[in-house]
Design an enzyme around this catalytic site. Structure first.
Site, PDB file in Angstrom:
ATOM      1  N   GLU A  73      -5.049   5.806 -10.957  1.00 14.13           N
ATOM      2  CA  GLU A  73      -5.839   4.594 -10.785  1.00 14.13           C
ATOM      3  C   GLU A  73      -7.078   4.561 -11.678  1.00 14.13           C
ATOM      4  O   GLU A  73      -7.463   3.504 -12.166  1.00 14.13           O
ATOM      5  CB  GLU A  73      -6.242   4.425  -9.307  1.00 14.13           C
ATOM      6  CG  GLU A  73      -6.508   2.968  -8.978  1.00 14.13           C
ATOM      7  CD  GLU A  73      -6.882   2.737  -7.516  1.00 14.13           C
ATOM      8  OE1 GLU A  73      -7.117   3.724  -6.799  1.00 14.13           O
ATOM      9  OE2 GLU A  73      -6.940   1.565  -7.121  1.00 14.13           O
ATOM     10  N   ASP A  74      -7.683   5.703 -11.912  1.00 17.48           N
ATOM     11  CA  ASP A  74      -8.985   5.710 -12.587  1.00 17.48           C
ATOM     12  C   ASP A  74      -9.002   6.287 -14.003  1.00 17.48           C
ATOM     13  O   ASP A  74     -10.066   6.376 -14.614  1.00 17.48           O
ATOM     14  CB  ASP A  74     -10.005   6.514 -11.743  1.00 17.48           C
ATOM     15  CG  ASP A  74     -10.221   5.880 -10.373  1.00 17.48           C
ATOM     16  OD1 ASP A  74      -9.912   4.679 -10.238  1.00 17.48           O
ATOM     17  OD2 ASP A  74     -10.692   6.575  -9.471  1.00 17.48           O
TER      18      ASP A  74
END
Ligand code: MN
Length: 286
Positions: free
Chosen positions: A75-76
């Site tokens: 996600e990051d």
């Protein structure tokens, strides 16, 4: 906790754990999150290691530890789920993906009841270990919540109290439930929290001594009755349980009598009632 401490902790309960593989997961997380910091100012990877450490406390399997280290990577960062799958296999990828999906679930409390949100959460997770990673993630976020602005603190604390603490309770992970409740209360009702904390601290020595004494009296009597418990333990109750009791019964602290608890674990229901009988013969039931 650093990576060496994590490895030592995992090896202590799981001698078969592949230390090199866990280290590779750590290195991937560290490089992928390089340059990112937490609101506390620490390098982002400290969060990944802390989450894995909470799961090591629960003696979780190697794949869960690896997945915990990588839980925020797709996600990051630029590293994709496909790369994680290639490096660490389907199981790890499935769990990381599950955690990512749960994180994307927006817990809009206005329109939905907390109860149905909890159900949706469990259904979406499929694998219970995904929920455990998410709980550990939330616990570490709550431990570092002081670094966020006050309005965010309240929103996250409320969500924790309504969704995550009850989930931990349902899964029987009482230690995490208690910590989540206490940390939530600290931000939702800071005055009340400080008040109870101070009152509890005043009696800490007394409380500890009382519990130790009660356990030794009980142990002696149980021996006379030929009952051998699996475990007798005791501790002062957590702040939230005292808070909710004060609120529920409309009492103040001095009127709350059960600020300490002793727990006896036995082998059978029959023994449980025998122990209860012994307890009632030693102390007056309220
Ligand atoms: Mn996280």
């Amino acid at each position: 906790m650093d990576i060496q401490e994590l490895l030592a902790q995992v090896q202590a309960y799981n001698p078969q754990a592949d230390v090199a593989r866990i280290t590779r997961a750590y290195e991937l997380a560290r490089t992928a999150h390089a340059g990112q910091t937490r609101s506390t100012g620490e390098p982002y990877v400290t969060h990944s290691v802390a989450v894995a450490g909470i799961l090591a406390d629960l003696h979780l399997d190697e794949d869960s530890i690896v997945a915990a280290l990588l839980h925020d990577v797709p996600e990051d960062t630029n590293v994709s789920l496909a790369m994680i799958q290639k490096e660490f296999g389907d199981e790890v990828a499935k769990r990381v993906d599950g955690v990512t999906k749960l994180s994307q679930l927006r817990l809009g409390m206005e329109q939905t009841e907390a109860e149905s949100l909890r159900k949706m959460f469990m259904a979406m997770a499929e694998d219970i270990r995904v929920v455990l990673i998410k709980l550990a993630d939330r616990l570490h976020n709550m431990r570092t919540l002081q670094a966020l602005p006050p309005n965010k603190q309240k929103t996250i604390a409320r969500e924790t109290m309504e969704i995550f603490a009850p989930l931990a309770n349902r899964l029987g992970i009482y230690k995490i439930r208690r910590e989540l409740e206490d940390l939530s209360l600290k931000y939702l009702e800071p005055e009340k929290y400080k008040e109870i904390e101070a009152l509890l601290a005043e009696g800490t020595d007394d409380s500890q001594a009382f519990i130790v004494q009660a356990i030794s009296i009980l142990r002696e009597r149980l021996t006379q009755e030929n009952i051998t418990p699996i475990e007798i333990s005791g501790r002062p109750k957590h702040i939230y349980s005292i808070y909710s009791k004060m609120k529920r019964k409309g009492r103040d602290f001095s009127q709350i009598y059960d600020i300490r608890g002793v727990r006896v674990i036995v082998n059978s229901v029959r023994e449980c009632y025998l122990v209860l009988g012994v307890v009632h013969s030693l102390w007056t039931p309220i």
